[in-house]
Each structure stands twice: as structure tokens, then as C-alpha cells.
Design an enzyme around this catalytic site. Sequence first.
Site, short mmCIF file in Angstrom:
data_model
loop_
_atom_site.label_atom_id
_atom_site.label_comp_id
_atom_site.label_asym_id
_atom_site.label_seq_id
_atom_site.Cartn_x
_atom_site.Cartn_y
_atom_site.Cartn_z
N ASP A 17 43.65 42.05 46.05
CA ASP A 17 42.96 42.54 44.53
C ASP A 17 42.90 42.75 43.64
O ASP A 17 44.09 44.03 43.57
CB ASP A 17 41.67 42.65 46.09
CG ASP A 17 40.34 42.35 45.15
OD1 ASP A 17 40.15 41.57 43.47
OD2 ASP A 17 39.21 42.93 45.36
N GLY A 18 42.33 43.22 42.12
CA GLY A 18 41.98 44.11 41.33
C GLY A 18 42.84 43.32 40.00
O GLY A 18 42.96 44.44 39.65
N GLY A 20 41.94 40.78 38.31
CA GLY A 20 40.83 41.38 37.20
C GLY A 20 40.93 42.20 36.49
O GLY A 20 40.76 42.82 35.19
N TRP A 22 42.48 45.13 36.65
CA TRP A 22 44.41 44.89 36.09
C TRP A 22 44.37 45.10 34.82
O TRP A 22 44.85 45.50 33.37
CB TRP A 22 45.27 44.88 36.75
CG TRP A 22 46.94 45.04 36.42
CD1 TRP A 22 47.68 46.08 36.56
CD2 TRP A 22 47.70 44.25 35.39
NE1 TRP A 22 48.56 45.78 36.43
CE2 TRP A 22 48.99 44.96 35.69
CE3 TRP A 22 47.23 43.11 34.87
CZ2 TRP A 22 50.13 44.34 35.04
CZ3 TRP A 22 48.05 43.09 33.91
CH2 TRP A 22 49.55 43.92 33.34
N HIS A 34 46.00 37.52 37.19
CA HIS A 34 46.77 36.61 37.91
C HIS A 34 47.61 36.09 37.69
O HIS A 34 48.70 36.54 38.86
CB HIS A 34 45.44 35.67 37.71
CG HIS A 34 43.90 35.89 37.99
ND1 HIS A 34 43.64 36.51 38.95
CD2 HIS A 34 43.11 35.55 37.71
CE1 HIS A 34 42.66 36.52 39.05
NE2 HIS A 34 41.86 35.85 38.16
N SER A 62 39.92 32.20 47.49
CA SER A 62 38.15 31.97 49.04
C SER A 62 37.60 31.59 48.52
O SER A 62 37.26 30.37 47.27
CB SER A 62 37.63 33.95 49.11
OG SER A 62 36.71 33.98 47.86
N GLU A 64 34.07 31.99 48.60
CA GLU A 64 32.88 32.31 46.99
C GLU A 64 33.53 32.44 45.94
O GLU A 64 33.22 33.16 44.88
CB GLU A 64 32.48 33.47 47.38
CG GLU A 64 31.74 33.90 48.38
CD GLU A 64 32.60 33.60 49.77
OE1 GLU A 64 34.07 33.96 50.68
OE2 GLU A 64 32.09 33.61 51.35
N ARG A 68 33.60 31.81 40.61
CA ARG A 68 33.52 32.54 39.20
C ARG A 68 33.01 30.78 38.24
O ARG A 68 33.53 29.99 38.92
CB ARG A 68 35.03 32.84 39.53
CG ARG A 68 35.37 33.83 40.43
CD ARG A 68 36.35 34.31 40.20
NE ARG A 68 36.33 35.53 42.35
CZ ARG A 68 36.94 36.62 41.37
NH1 ARG A 68 38.75 36.75 41.20
NH2 ARG A 68 37.36 37.74 42.14
N LEU A 128 60.76 33.44 57.70
CA LEU A 128 59.13 34.22 57.06
C LEU A 128 58.49 32.93 57.35
O LEU A 128 59.20 31.93 56.63
CB LEU A 128 59.43 34.77 55.51
CG LEU A 128 58.23 35.53 55.13
CD1 LEU A 128 57.56 36.48 56.54
CD2 LEU A 128 58.59 36.21 53.90
N ARG A 185 44.60 46.18 52.29
CA ARG A 185 43.74 45.86 50.63
C ARG A 185 43.81 46.03 49.66
O ARG A 185 44.14 47.61 49.75
CB ARG A 185 41.84 45.10 51.27
CG ARG A 185 41.34 45.15 49.69
CD ARG A 185 39.84 44.30 49.84
NE ARG A 185 39.24 43.63 48.33
CZ ARG A 185 37.90 43.35 49.09
NH1 ARG A 185 38.03 42.92 49.93
NH2 ARG A 185 37.47 42.48 47.62
#
Length: 237
Positions: A17-18, A20, A22, A34, A62, A64, A68, A128, A185
Amino acid sequence: MPEMNSHVPQHVAIIMDGNGRWASERGLPRREGHRAGAESVREVVETCKELGIKFLTLYAFSSENWNRPRTEIKALMSLLKGFLRRKTPEMQKQGVRLHAIGRLEELPDDCRAELEKAIEHTSSNTDLDLVLALSYGAREEIVDACRQLAREAVTGDLDPESIDNDAITQRLYTAGIPDPDLLIRTSGECRISNFLLWQISYAEIVITRKYWPDFREADLHQAIAEYARRHRRFGAI
Ligand code: IPE
Ligand code: IPE
Ligand code: MG
């Protein structure tokens, strides 16, 4: 002194997160945040490999996030497509096996095609397991599992009385993937935002104030060190 948990986590999940904020703080369009976040992904994947972490789940988009503006969704989907196209050979070299969880059928066709290609190309890698959560919502995942259980009950393949934790776990998108040990997070927000609600029952949570594009190898090391200091009790004493 509390008992130390010396093991590195087997599964790390990250709410990236963050991006936008930034970008905004630099006077840049959100899209650039992004884009910059992709470099953090590269570094975190590399570091997880070095540390011997076996599963990394990244919350990338997400349910949600469909709310956007259309332009931002378009930018995110085009970045995702480019990322998958560019990174598949690298993941192949690094022994990374890609998975995706979420309502993938809601993704634009070209993105889904690129995603399926990347998943197929990396399917025999074992170093991985990288799980991308895309068009993902934990409540939606639980709803889908309930629908599946109901279908099986209706056809007589499943006795409702036999439904237990495992029966639900096995019908989630994450079937076969162990629960996250550590949930990180970024950007300082102290919420879960509909991520892996079932699976994080006993995850250790670390929240860092760094925005995702600023999250680097040292920040992951710090989160792991914090995890190692935690005493996981799982309800026992
Ligand atoms: C995380 O960054 C990326 C996605 C949710 C797709 P944000 O876009 O949420 O950035 P902020 O939280 O607005 O700064
Ligand atoms: C969570 O971040 C989703 C992803 C990181 C993909 P959001 O930015 O969408 O969450 P909220 O809106 O702050 O809860
Ligand atoms: Mg956000």
C-alpha cells in the site's frame, strides 16, 4: 526474556500500500507510484528466495479497487500485463512458481491471458511460490467456498455435518497453500482491507510506515527480525 521464534516464516503475505501517496508527494501521477512499486516486488521476491521463505503472497488488486477511476484501473491493468510479460523469463530463471488468487475472470482478457501464460510457464519451479492476489476479496473468496460446499451438498457428494475447518480451507482460492505466518502492510494503515480473512487467523502482523515503492530488502529483513522476536502462542500458554 520471552521465548524467541528463531525460524524465518514459511509464508509472508504483503499488503502493498501507499503507491498513490508516494507519487503525490513527488508531484507525480498515481500511475508512477504503481510503476515504482514493481521494483519493490522484484527486490522482495529476491530477498525471500535468499532467506529461504517458501511462499510470498502479494495483494496487488482488491475487489474494492474496481471502484477506482477507470483511468487508474486501466493503468494498473496495463502495468500488470507489462510486468508479467517482462518478469516471466526472470521468474523462470529464479525458480519462482507463479499462482494467482481472486476472481480472475473479472480481469481484462489480455491480462488474464498473460497471467495464465506466466502461471503455465513457471509451473514446474520449486524455489519460491509467488501468489498474486488479483481482483481478490477475502469475503468473496469465502462466499465462493460456501457456494462450492452448497453445490456438493445438493448433489449429495457432501454431508453438511462433515463440514469442518479443513473442508472450508480446501475450497478457498488458497487451497494447498499454508496460512501466512507473517503479514506485512506498508504505508502505515492499520487495517486488513478484505485480505485473507480466513487465512490470517494466527498470522503475526507487522505494519511499516514506508510506502510500498520505498520498501526495500532492509525493510523486509527488519520485518522478519520483528517476527522472530514474537512469541506465537496459538491460544496456548
Ligand atoms: C496500493 O497503493 C496499490 C493498490 C491498491 C492497487 P494505493 O494505490 O492504494 O496507494 P495509496 O494508498 O492511495 O497511497
Ligand atoms: C489494499 O489497499 C489493496 C491492495 C494493496 C491491493 P487499498 O489502498 O485498496 O486499501 P484501503 O482502501 O486503504 O483500505
Ligand atoms: Mg491504498
